[in-house]
Enzyme design. Sequence first.
Site, short mmCIF file in Angstrom:
data_model
loop_
_atom_site.label_atom_id
_atom_site.label_comp_id
_atom_site.label_asym_id
_atom_site.label_seq_id
_atom_site.Cartn_x
_atom_site.Cartn_y
_atom_site.Cartn_z
N THR A 68 36.10 31.04 35.03
CA THR A 68 34.99 31.92 34.71
C THR A 68 33.95 31.75 35.81
O THR A 68 34.19 31.09 36.83
CB THR A 68 34.44 31.61 33.30
N LYS A 72 35.35 32.72 40.19
CA LYS A 72 36.40 33.74 40.31
C LYS A 72 36.65 34.17 41.75
O LYS A 72 37.78 34.49 42.11
CB LYS A 72 36.04 34.95 39.44
N ASP A 109 41.75 40.06 33.44
CA ASP A 109 40.70 40.87 32.81
C ASP A 109 41.05 42.35 32.85
O ASP A 109 40.82 43.08 31.89
CB ASP A 109 39.36 40.66 33.53
N GLY A 132 26.43 48.93 34.24
CA GLY A 132 26.37 47.67 34.96
C GLY A 132 27.14 47.72 36.26
O GLY A 132 27.85 48.70 36.55
N ARG A 157 21.11 49.36 38.55
CA ARG A 157 19.67 49.14 38.65
C ARG A 157 19.12 49.19 40.06
O ARG A 157 17.90 49.30 40.23
CB ARG A 157 19.31 47.78 38.03
N TYR A 221 30.34 39.57 23.01
CA TYR A 221 30.88 39.23 21.69
C TYR A 221 30.02 38.23 20.93
O TYR A 221 30.34 37.91 19.79
CB TYR A 221 32.32 38.70 21.80
#
Length: 284
Positions: A68, A72, A109, A132, A157, A221
């Site tokens: 994680t 990565k 993923d 995002g 953004r 989650y």
Amino acid sequence: MDSQRNSRNKAAVLGSPIAHSLSPVLHRAAYEELGLDDWSYDRFEIDEAHLPGFLAGLDERWAGLSLTMPLKRAVIPFLDQVSPTARAVEAVNTVVFTEDGRAVGDNTDIPGLLAALAERGVRQVESAAVLGAGATAASAVAALARICTGEVTAYVRSPVRAAEMQRLGERLGVPLRTAPWSTAAESFGAPLVIATTPAGTTDPLAAEVPERPGTLFDVLYEPWPTPLAAAWLATGAPLLGGLDLLVHQAALQVEQMTGRVPAPLAAMRAAGERALAGGRGVTG
């Protein structure tokens, strides 16, 4: 199980922070269901600086690693082989150690996201929106390259992030345009919306959900449901959450590391739900 995996029965998740990772819960549940009593799956707090030393200290008992943030991309130079899927987004979340001593990197993923969508009947869409521009957003775009027949719009953004996403779209062959975050509510007109932003970011958008939206995949989650997910759920429209992604990508890791196919999805999902109900798990 093949002979390659008989002597390899250790796995773990690495990252920083890692203390609340849900991965051990999911992988251990799979081992129990598969009867792999001699397998172990742990977690280690490892950052970029300590990654080389950790990898160098692994012995022949190791079957694989889950990775994680922030590892990565950092792990790629230490691998002998990287799958096209992982190369596409420059992110490896899975390392499998082969019998001949090679370290092979992959990204589960992307296929995990696709499997979660397929489980809910979403196998092709005419257009899509991504909220995002981080690593998960990149995986979302890579997944959409396989199921979206039209344009993908990424709501970001900053101009820097917009440029990064546009380059990603070009690399993946995806017709991708970017739009400012201030217009993110416009995304709700798409048949599929994938929200990849940190907790709280999409909360102000909950009031903008239309009466008949398409499918929302909110990769968070915990806490669940997010205000956006709750508003979506209230319309009766299809909704997927971060646990759907986490379970499917972990199942693919279990299959690669153990050689056992298929992984026990139902047992893994149930274990994840129990852990979240008990307040455990904030990262993959």
